[in-house]
Design an enzyme around this catalytic site. Structure first.
Site, PDB file in Angstrom:
ATOM      1  N   ASP A  59     -10.531 -14.971 -33.015  1.00 49.43           N
ATOM      2  CA  ASP A  59      -9.188 -14.393 -32.837  1.00 49.43           C
ATOM      3  C   ASP A  59      -9.385 -12.888 -32.803  1.00 49.43           C
ATOM      4  OD1 ASP A  59      -6.655 -13.311 -33.060  1.00 49.43           O
ATOM      5  OD2 ASP A  59      -5.995 -14.705 -34.628  1.00 49.43           O
ATOM      6  N   ASN A  82     -12.036 -10.857 -22.163  1.00 49.46           N
ATOM      7  CA  ASN A  82     -11.056 -11.508 -21.300  1.00 49.46           C
ATOM      8  C   ASN A  82      -9.731 -11.789 -22.002  1.00 49.46           C
ATOM      9  OD1 ASN A  82     -10.223 -13.468 -18.978  1.00 49.46           O
ATOM     10  ND2 ASN A  82     -10.232 -14.767 -20.796  1.00 49.46           N
ATOM     11  N   TYR A 161       2.837  -4.680 -20.667  1.00 46.91           N
ATOM     12  CA  TYR A 161       1.516  -5.086 -20.206  1.00 46.91           C
ATOM     13  C   TYR A 161       0.784  -3.930 -19.531  1.00 46.91           C
ATOM     14  CZ  TYR A 161      -1.984  -7.791 -17.586  1.00 46.91           C
ATOM     15  OH  TYR A 161      -3.154  -8.276 -17.053  1.00 46.91           O
ATOM     16  N   LYS A 165      -2.741  -2.044 -20.691  1.00 45.00           N
ATOM     17  CA  LYS A 165      -3.932  -2.066 -19.841  1.00 45.00           C
ATOM     18  C   LYS A 165      -4.345  -0.651 -19.425  1.00 45.00           C
ATOM     19  CE  LYS A 165      -4.938  -6.446 -19.713  1.00 45.00           C
ATOM     20  NZ  LYS A 165      -6.227  -6.979 -20.198  1.00 45.00           N
ATOM     21  N   THR A 196      -2.229 -18.827 -13.335  1.00 49.37           N
ATOM     22  CA  THR A 196      -2.559 -19.346 -14.668  1.00 49.37           C
ATOM     23  C   THR A 196      -1.277 -19.367 -15.495  1.00 49.37           C
ATOM     24  OG1 THR A 196      -3.009 -17.146 -15.578  1.00 49.37           O
ATOM     25  CG2 THR A 196      -4.856 -18.306 -14.535  1.00 49.37           C
TER      26      THR A 196
END
Length: 242
Positions: A59, A82, A161, A165, A196
């Protein structure tokens, strides 16, 4: 046989990346927050005859979990960061996102990557050709996000997000700089929009994304370092501006 750790690899791009690396002859530590989900993913790979894989419970938001994972691995050549989250419910824009959503995204996408990298850096330093790939995204590019001519400029900005990033990209730049006089190759790679759970099923095939990741995880000593790549955004040279 070179060994690879992929975080968040029990499904999606991480799983496809694990499968491709196994097919190329690498030994894969399949990182998964859930030991049950990780074990299930390993079973699927072994059912296809890909035996050089084992599940590692990790984790990225938990110090003890990462430390325990690092103690179970004695050789490591490649680290693929990832694991990531999108930050909240669509569209989680700058004016609508909650502080908790920002905090959760940064905790996984930035702090988690740093935590894992620091935990495994000493092992990587023992490799003759250590590689680190941080999965990023073109929406984390300040240059592209601020360009009105960019095709995605008028899309929802996904502030949570994208901000996390962009911070990951800066971390990648600093990490590559600090390792510039070594055999390390450290790069940020955008796998492209991929169908996904992360993207609610929108995008291309996970195998395509995995090939993009593997390309930079397995580059030789003449390859680049400290760069940001997106084949989807720039098919010609793949490198994009930070």
């Amino acid at each position: 046989m070179k060994k690879v750790l992929i975080t968040g690899a029990n499904k999606g791009i991480g799983f496809a990346t694990a499968k491709l690396l196994l097919q190329k002859g690498y030994y894969v530590y399949l990182g998964s927050r859930s030991i049950q989900n990780g074990a299930s993913a390993v079973d699927k790979l072994k059912a296809e005859g890909l035996a050089n894989v084992e599940c590692i419970q990790i984790d990225v938001t938990d110090d003890n979990s990462v430390k325990t994972a690092s103690e179970k691995i004695d050789v490591l050549d490649i680290l693929i960061n990832n694991a990531g989250i999108n930050g909240g419910n669509d569209p989680y824009t700058a004016l609508e996102a909650t502080p908790a959503e920002f905090q959760a995204a940064f905790n996984v996408n930035v702090i988690g990557t740093s935590r894992v990298t620091q935990a495994f850096i000493d092992l990587l330093k023992k490799s003759e050709e250590p590689r680190i790939v941080n999965l990023s995204t073109s929406v984390g590019s300040l240059a592209l996000q601020s360009d009105p001519n960019w095709p995605a400029y008028n899309y929802a900005k996904y502030a949570v997000y994208a901000a996390s990033k962009a911070a990951l990209n800066m971390y990648t730049i600093h990490l590559a700089y600090e390792l510039r006089d070594t055999n390390f190759k450290v790069n940020a790679v955008c796998p492209g929009l991929t169908a996904t759970d992360f993207t609610f099923g929108n995008g291309g095939e996970a195998e395509t994304a995995a090939r993009r990741v593997v390309k930079y995880a397995t580059i030789d000593q003449n390859g680049p370092t400290g760069k940001f790549f997106s084949e989807e955004t720039n098919p010609k040279t793949e490198e994009i501006n930070w």
